[in-house]
Motif scaffolding. Structure first.
Motif, PDB file in Angstrom:
ATOM      1  N   CYS A  37       0.830  -1.197   0.000  1.00  0.00           N
ATOM      2  CA  CYS A  37       0.000   0.000   0.000  1.00  0.00           C
ATOM      3  C   CYS A  37       0.870   1.255   0.000  1.00  0.00           C
ATOM      4  CB  CYS A  37      -0.891  -0.041   1.244  1.00  0.00           C
ATOM      5  SG  CYS A  37      -1.869   1.433   1.547  1.00  0.00           S
ATOM      6  N   GLU A  70      -3.369  -5.323   3.484  1.00  0.00           N
ATOM      7  CA  GLU A  70      -4.208  -5.585   2.313  1.00  0.00           C
ATOM      8  C   GLU A  70      -4.020  -7.047   1.909  1.00  0.00           C
ATOM      9  OE1 GLU A  70      -3.592  -1.241   0.069  1.00  0.00           O
ATOM     10  OE2 GLU A  70      -3.015  -3.091  -0.912  1.00  0.00           O
ATOM     11  N   PRO A 155      -7.964  -1.759  -0.481  1.00  0.00           N
ATOM     12  CA  PRO A 155      -7.806  -0.444  -1.124  1.00  0.00           C
ATOM     13  C   PRO A 155      -9.035  -0.013  -1.916  1.00  0.00           C
ATOM     14  CG  PRO A 155      -6.484  -2.114  -2.250  1.00  0.00           C
ATOM     15  CD  PRO A 155      -6.968  -2.730  -0.975  1.00  0.00           C
ATOM     16  N   CYS A 294     -10.112   5.249   5.719  1.00  0.00           N
ATOM     17  CA  CYS A 294     -10.362   3.821   5.468  1.00  0.00           C
ATOM     18  C   CYS A 294     -11.813   3.508   5.099  1.00  0.00           C
ATOM     19  CB  CYS A 294      -9.821   2.936   6.587  1.00  0.00           C
ATOM     20  SG  CYS A 294     -10.385   3.220   8.257  1.00  0.00           S
ATOM     21  N   LYS A 341       0.444  -1.444  -9.060  1.00  0.00           N
ATOM     22  CA  LYS A 341      -0.021  -2.142  -7.857  1.00  0.00           C
ATOM     23  C   LYS A 341       0.656  -3.492  -7.795  1.00  0.00           C
ATOM     24  CE  LYS A 341      -2.434  -2.614  -4.116  1.00  0.00           C
ATOM     25  NZ  LYS A 341      -2.176  -1.714  -2.984  1.00  0.00           N
TER      26      LYS A 341
END
Length: 348
Positions: A37, A70, A155, A294, A341
């Motif tokens: 992240c 994550e 995410p 979040c 990512k």
């Protein structure tokens, strides 16, 4: 077992750590994928920020910690008192620790708990072969949702939650500044909520190309006057919602100029330095800047439902790496803008 351990700024290593033991109300998860992240990057290059240097009030843990918030994987052991999960269940983790007693928690907004903590920051997390989480953190994945997608629920829920705090409407225009993973998540979330007229502002040609392949309309701010384009596109009304997923002064200032009267700029970025900007546009338009932190379980359920319906596409912006490559192919490559990512596969 192997895990990615954080010991401070520029000090992350893959090392052997003891396997975590299951307690009451907990499950042990074999991790399939764990995303790196932007928060992890900030911890590595600028931290510690969220990683506690003294015992956290809820987890009682402190640095060093195993990173990773994550992630998705498979339940391999259940502790006493666990009723809704069984071995073999595939889950995505909602990594929020909350006190359950403060005013935000009692109002159902535990994401802004006054003592909020995160699995993988406030205690050992999922960038490891195994991790142990409280059963309340586990969201079962439907058969049609892979654990690769499951690792993106976190995410994507950050982005979905941000859109729910905005004034975005199906018959209006929204603008997103930044086409990184959160910017992409914002685009998916808006589209999933029936909002079709979305502009994505991004100076990087690589990132523009990635989100364009998904179907987005992009704007290059180095070649176009973005507020002027928005004014023309909206016939002077301005946008109903602007989102800053870039975290730089230029994006904030441009976004404020794009806003319609009384509308909000939703800040979804982490700002590692102070931003100096005029608030005159907020005053003149009675507009506002809306913070967001979040997600809650409602956002997780909404994202997982959209994933089950085939709404999210990882083509061209998500890639997997082995745990042993986490520094060169993960942290360093992401910092250099060479990747979009990255999901760490602990089994490789």
């Amino acid at each position: 077992m192997r895990a990615v351990v954080y010991r401070g700024r520029n000090d992350v290593a893959v090392t052997e750590v003891p396997e975590p033991k299951v307690g009451v109300g907990q499950v042990r998860v074999r991790v399939d994928f764990n995303g790196i992240c932007g928060t992890d990057l900030h911890e590595y290059f600028d931290g510690p920020i969220f990683v506690p240097t003294e015992p956290h009030p809820l987890t009682l843990d402190q640095m060093p910690v195993v990173l990773g918030h994550e992630f998705a994987g498979t339940v391999v052991e259940v502790g006493a008192g666990v009723t809704d999960l069984a071995e073999g269940d595939r889950i995505a983790c909602e990594p929020v620790y909350r006190c359950g007693k403060c005013a935000p928690c009692l109002a159902g907004r535990y994401n802004i708990c006054t003592s909020v903590g995160f699995h993988g920051l406030s205690t050992d997390g999922g960038m490891a072969e195994y991790t142990v989480i409280d059963q309340i953190m586990a969201h079962k994945l439907p058969d049609g949702v892979s654990t690769e997608l499951g690792a993106l629920v976190e995410p994507m829920s950050v982005a979905y939650h941000a859109t729910m705090l905005s004034d975005a409407t199906a018959d209006g225009t929204s603008v997103i500044f930044g086409a990184g993973p959160i910017g992409i998540g914002l685009w998916f979330a808006l589209r999933g909520r029936g909002i079709e007229d979305v502009l994505v502002v991004e100076p990087s040609s690589v990132r523009r190309a990635a989100i364009e392949r998904l179907g987005a309309r992009t704007v290059d701010p180095t070649a176009v006057d973005v507020p002027a384009l928005v004014a023309d596109h909206t016939h002077g009304r301005g946008v109903d919602a602007a989102f800053d997923a870039a975290g730089v002064r230029a994006s904030v200032e441009s976004a404020l100029l794009c806003l319609g009267p009384t509308k909000a700029l939703v800040s979804v970025a982490i700002y590692d330095r102070a931003l100096e900007t005029s608030l005159l546009q907020l005053v003149l338009r009675e507009a506002r800047i809306q913070g967001t932190l979040c997600y809650t379980g409602d956002d997780y359920r909404a994202v997982i439902d959209l994933m089950a319906r085939g709404h999210y596409d990882t083509t061209g912006w998500v890639e997997q790496i082995a745990m042993g490559d986490v520094l060169a192919e993960g942290f360093e490559a992401l910092r250099a803008g060479q990747k979009m990512k990255v999901l760490v596969d602990p089994t490789r």
